[in-house]
Enzyme design. Structure first.
Site, PDB file in Angstrom:
ATOM      1  N   HIS A 107       0.760  -0.954   0.126  1.00  0.00           N
ATOM      2  CA  HIS A 107      -0.412   0.233   0.478  1.00  0.00           C
ATOM      3  C   HIS A 107       0.105   1.528   0.476  1.00  0.00           C
ATOM      4  O   HIS A 107       0.613   2.656  -0.714  1.00  0.00           O
ATOM      5  CB  HIS A 107      -1.111   0.297   1.610  1.00  0.00           C
ATOM      6  CG  HIS A 107      -1.919   1.028   1.239  1.00  0.00           C
ATOM      7  ND1 HIS A 107      -2.956   0.862   1.247  1.00  0.00           N
ATOM      8  CD2 HIS A 107      -1.128   2.421   1.992  1.00  0.00           C
ATOM      9  CE1 HIS A 107      -3.138   2.847   1.752  1.00  0.00           C
ATOM     10  NE2 HIS A 107      -2.588   3.149   1.997  1.00  0.00           N
ATOM     11  N   GLU A 108       2.060   1.286   1.069  1.00  0.00           N
ATOM     12  CA  GLU A 108       3.407   2.479   0.988  1.00  0.00           C
ATOM     13  C   GLU A 108       3.716   2.449   0.047  1.00  0.00           C
ATOM     14  O   GLU A 108       3.683   3.488  -1.132  1.00  0.00           O
ATOM     15  CB  GLU A 108       3.267   2.455   2.581  1.00  0.00           C
ATOM     16  CG  GLU A 108       2.652   2.348   3.328  1.00  0.00           C
ATOM     17  CD  GLU A 108       1.883   3.354   3.770  1.00  0.00           C
ATOM     18  OE1 GLU A 108       2.476   4.836   3.319  1.00  0.00           O
ATOM     19  OE2 GLU A 108       0.874   3.612   4.467  1.00  0.00           O
TER      20      GLU A 108
ATOM     21  N   GLU B 130      -6.448   6.839  -2.106  1.00  0.00           N
ATOM     22  CA  GLU B 130      -6.463   5.135  -0.916  1.00  0.00           C
ATOM     23  C   GLU B 130      -7.302   4.309  -1.540  1.00  0.00           C
ATOM     24  O   GLU B 130      -6.278   3.191  -1.498  1.00  0.00           O
ATOM     25  CB  GLU B 130      -7.168   5.719   0.034  1.00  0.00           C
ATOM     26  CG  GLU B 130      -6.415   6.810   1.095  1.00  0.00           C
ATOM     27  CD  GLU B 130      -5.300   6.333   1.707  1.00  0.00           C
ATOM     28  OE1 GLU B 130      -5.027   5.550   2.106  1.00  0.00           O
ATOM     29  OE2 GLU B 130      -5.082   7.292   1.950  1.00  0.00           O
TER      30      GLU B 130
ATOM     31  N   HIS C 137       2.241   4.463  -2.889  1.00  0.00           N
ATOM     32  CA  HIS C 137       1.798   5.284  -2.648  1.00  0.00           C
ATOM     33  C   HIS C 137       2.883   6.520  -3.017  1.00  0.00           C
ATOM     34  O   HIS C 137       2.290   7.437  -3.698  1.00  0.00           O
ATOM     35  CB  HIS C 137       1.772   6.277  -1.468  1.00  0.00           C
ATOM     36  CG  HIS C 137      -0.325   6.010  -0.531  1.00  0.00           C
ATOM     37  ND1 HIS C 137      -1.189   6.380  -1.070  1.00  0.00           N
ATOM     38  CD2 HIS C 137      -0.610   5.531   0.435  1.00  0.00           C
ATOM     39  CE1 HIS C 137      -2.070   6.798  -0.235  1.00  0.00           C
ATOM     40  NE2 HIS C 137      -1.866   5.662   0.557  1.00  0.00           N
TER      41      HIS C 137
END
Length: 258
Positions: free
Chosen positions: A131-132, A191, A135
């Site tokens: 997830h990070e 997100e 980003h």
């Protein structure tokens, strides 16, 4: 046109993310500049953590996080379309905070609390890490600069993100966390992109994407009990989990082919 006026126009009109990213470029927030600034902030964070003995480089928790990080890196590099080679780096900080974040150019910060308090499996750590990484790979911080029309591109944009925990970890970690929107809430759309991209990334690396669902279920349970700083910057709800479930079959197919 005055630069501040240009930012205001972007803020009050329905400009696309990509259009605002162009404004961020004009303001000096191009990819290369952001990555250099993030690297400087990351190095300061590491140095300060070394000084106050909050940098974890040897515990079993660190070893697990680092192993997941190294396993995901080559797959993250394969999907890097930023035009900039990432120098991926990881800092694990000793803290009860349930948090993790990433700065431009692939500077990942994990707090031991997110693993220990949630009793995460390696696959669930991979869900957070993926997830990070997404980003960073999709330059969501850069998008936020344009979308929110930020005019202050300095590293110290605020310590509000860290709240009362500044004293525990030092100001450098707090400043890196709030740097150029890194630690501040992303939009729902960003997100969602990080959720779905993270699913695919962890699957490519050989982690069962089902773990992303159990991760967020654990997050929701913790949020209901006492809240968490990770959830304050990463909104989690049933709709989010439902959206991941809809993409789970595609991620599972990637995982099953390995």
């Amino acid at each position: 046109m005055n630069k501040n006026l240009l930012f205001s126009v972007c803020a009050v009109t329905a400009v696309s993310i990509s259009g605002c990213t162009t404004i961020a470029d004009m303001a000096g927030a191009d990819s290369a500049t952001l990555n250099v600034a993030a690297a400087q902030g990351f190095n300061k964070t590491v140095q300060e953590a070394q000084g106050n003995k909050t940098l974890d480089t040897s515990s079993s928790t660190y070893q697990r996080i680092n192993a997941v990080f190294n396993r995901l890196k080559p797959y993250a590099d394969q999907v890097n379309q930023t035009g900039q080679k990432f120098n991926w780096q990881l800092a694990v900080l000793k803290s009860d905070q349930v948090n993790a974040y990433v700065a431009p150019g692939g500077k990942v910060v994990f707090y031991t609390g997110i693993v220990n308090k949630l009793n995460l499996t390696d696959a669930e750590i991979a869900a957070v890490m993926g997830h990070e990484m997404i980003h960073a790979l999709e330059e969501h911080s850069k998008n936020k600069i344009g979308a929110q029309a930020l005019t202050d591109l300095a590293l110290n944009v605020g310590l509000g993100y860290a709240g009362g925990n500044v004293g525990q970890l030092g100001t450098a970690a707090a400043q890196l966390g709030s740097q150029i929107g890194v630690g501040l809430p992303y939009s729902r759309s960003l997100e969602s992109r990080a959720d779905q991209g993270g699913l695919m990334l962890m699957a490519r690396a050989g982690y069962n994407p089902q773990a992303a669902i159990t991760l967020w279920e654990k997050m929701n349970k913790l949020d209901g009990a006492s809240g968490s700083s990770f959830l304050s910057t990463h909104p989690s709800n049933s709709q989010r989990i439902d959206a991941m479930r809809k993409n789970l079959a595609a991620a599972q197919a990637i995982y099953n082919k390995r």
